[in-house]
Design a protein around this motif. Structure first.
Motif: not given
Length: 150
Positions: A45-53, A57-64, A67-71
């Motif tokens: 999860y911290p790695t995903l935050t770093m990739l987003a920063d 990657i960016a968070e995809q719009k989701s009803d769930d 957090k779903v990420f796309e490149i």
């Protein structure tokens, strides 16, 4: 299993293959390694935050609630710039999984377990002489030499 920058590339590559959330990434790595390795949520999860920063990657719009990420385009460029390194990392995942599937449940795995047990029992009992330690080492070395010649 992976240094931080290596795991970052593996996660980015998996997200490139398909948008994913953190738990899905953990399961995918575990599956590809045949259960030999699953990164902890405390690393993923911290790695995903770093990739987003880093806008890779960016968070995809989701009803769930997950957090779903796309490149991103920047993430694709980043992977392309490190193509050889990424390929080697993904090959490492696959080879771990292949090795695990060949040995999982096999007679070799059973025999290794027997060896581990007998060593713990024999060498864990009180005082063991140097002669005994050398004899055990020689037996193991002899077995290794025989296996090499197969």
């Amino acid at each position: 299993m992976f240094a931080g920058d290596e795991l970052r590339l593996v996660l980015l590559k998996l997200i490139e293959e398909s948008p994913r959330h953190g738990y899905d990434l953990i399961r995918e790595i575990e599956e590809r390694t045949g259960g030999a390795y699953a990164p902890s949520p405390g690393v993923v999860y911290p790695t995903l935050t770093m990739l987003a920063d880093m806008d890779l990657i960016a968070e995809q719009k989701s009803d769930d609630a997950k957090k779903v990420f796309e490149i991103t385009d920047g993430g694709r460029v980043h992977l392309t710039e490190r193509d050889e390194e990424v390929a080697a990392l993904m090959e490492r995942l696959e080879s771990i999984g292949a090795m695990r599937s060949r040995s999982h449940g096999s007679p070799v795995r059973r025999a290794m377990g027997n060896l581990r047990s007998v060593l713990q029992h024999r060498l864990g009992d009180g005082e063991v002489t140097q002669d005994t330690l050398h004899a055990v080492a020689e037996i193991i070395d002899a077995a290794a030499r025989k296996i090499e010649r197969l």
